[in-house]
Design a protein around this motif. Structure first.
Motif, PDB file in Angstrom:
ATOM      1  N   ARG A 108       0.838  -1.209   0.000  1.00 14.30           N
ATOM      2  CA  ARG A 108       0.000   0.000   0.000  1.00 14.30           C
ATOM      3  C   ARG A 108       0.874   1.260   0.000  1.00 14.30           C
ATOM      4  N   GLN A 109       1.984   1.204   0.720  1.00 13.76           N
ATOM      5  CA  GLN A 109       2.872   2.369   0.788  1.00 13.76           C
ATOM      6  C   GLN A 109       3.457   2.675  -0.591  1.00 13.76           C
ATOM      7  N   TYR A 110       3.799   1.639  -1.360  1.00 16.18           N
ATOM      8  CA  TYR A 110       4.338   1.839  -2.705  1.00 16.18           C
ATOM      9  C   TYR A 110       3.293   2.503  -3.599  1.00 16.18           C
ATOM     10  N   GLU A 111       2.047   2.038  -3.482  1.00 18.50           N
ATOM     11  CA  GLU A 111       0.970   2.605  -4.289  1.00 18.50           C
ATOM     12  C   GLU A 111       0.760   4.084  -3.996  1.00 18.50           C
ATOM     13  N   MET A 112       1.112   4.510  -2.788  1.00 15.97           N
ATOM     14  CA  MET A 112       0.971   5.918  -2.405  1.00 15.97           C
ATOM     15  C   MET A 112       2.283   6.693  -2.595  1.00 15.97           C
ATOM     16  N   GLU A 114       5.163   5.995  -1.045  1.00 17.79           N
ATOM     17  CA  GLU A 114       5.803   6.209   0.254  1.00 17.79           C
ATOM     18  C   GLU A 114       6.574   5.006   0.787  1.00 17.79           C
ATOM     19  N   CYS A 115       6.823   3.982   0.000  1.00 17.34           N
ATOM     20  CA  CYS A 115       7.511   2.789   0.514  1.00 17.34           C
ATOM     21  C   CYS A 115       8.979   3.117   0.747  1.00 17.34           C
TER      22      CYS A 115
END
Length: 171
Positions: A108-112, A114-115
């Motif tokens: 989810r962080q990558y999709e935003m 932010e990973c």
């Protein structure tokens, strides 16, 4: 629903080749690859509901392609046949996947954007295809689905459709 995990390193060219490309050229190159794999798998094995390519760098995810076939028996047939195939000079390792929902395996962080773990994250970082290609590939699926609702009807359709290997651009 049949799920297939298809492992194969997708380094189509060396890194210098990609670093010399613009973002637009790299996306076009990836879209061409994605369309070729999607089309071949769907033509040979059956209707695809979803296909994802990992963009991670970790050894256990790099180059993985996850395909969700509409029917489990199509996925089983694909696994059997793909394990006898090679891609870009490397063997393909295919297996059925226990993942039932690809969204649960995605970062989810990558999709935003932010990973912090980058390409070495243990959740899937999916390489996106262009909107145009997504629309083209998945609208074909919707069209086929409206013509044939059962595996038996699809098998009849498969036996009677012509097999074209033409790579001419679609209009």
């Amino acid at each position: 629903m049949g799920r297939l995990t298809f492992f194969c390193s997708l380094s189509l060219e060396d890194e210098d080749y990609f670093s010399a490309m613009s973002d637009v050229e790299a996306q076009e190159h990836f879209d061409n690859f994605f369309e070729e794999v999607f089309t071949e798998l769907e033509d040979k094995y059956g209707e695809i509901e979803e296909m994802n390519v990992c963009d991670n760098l970790g050894d256990h995810l790099v180059g993985n392609i996850y395909v969700k076939f509409r029917y489990e028996r199509d996925a089983e047939e694909a696994v059997k046949e793909l394990n006898n195939r090679w891609f870009n000079g490397r063997p393909i390792h295919a297996e059925l996947s226990p993942v039932t929902d690809f969204r649960e395996a995605c970062c989810r962080q990558y999709e935003m954007g932010e990973c912090t773990r980058g390409g070495f994250c243990n959740f899937m970082h999916l390489k996106p295809i262009s909107r145009e290609l997504r629309r083209e590939l998945y609208s074909r699926v919707q069209h086929k689905r409206s013509r044939s609702r059962t595996p038996e009807g699809r098998d009849r359709e498969r036996r009677h459709r012509p097999r074209s290997r033409s790579r001419s651009p679609r209009r």
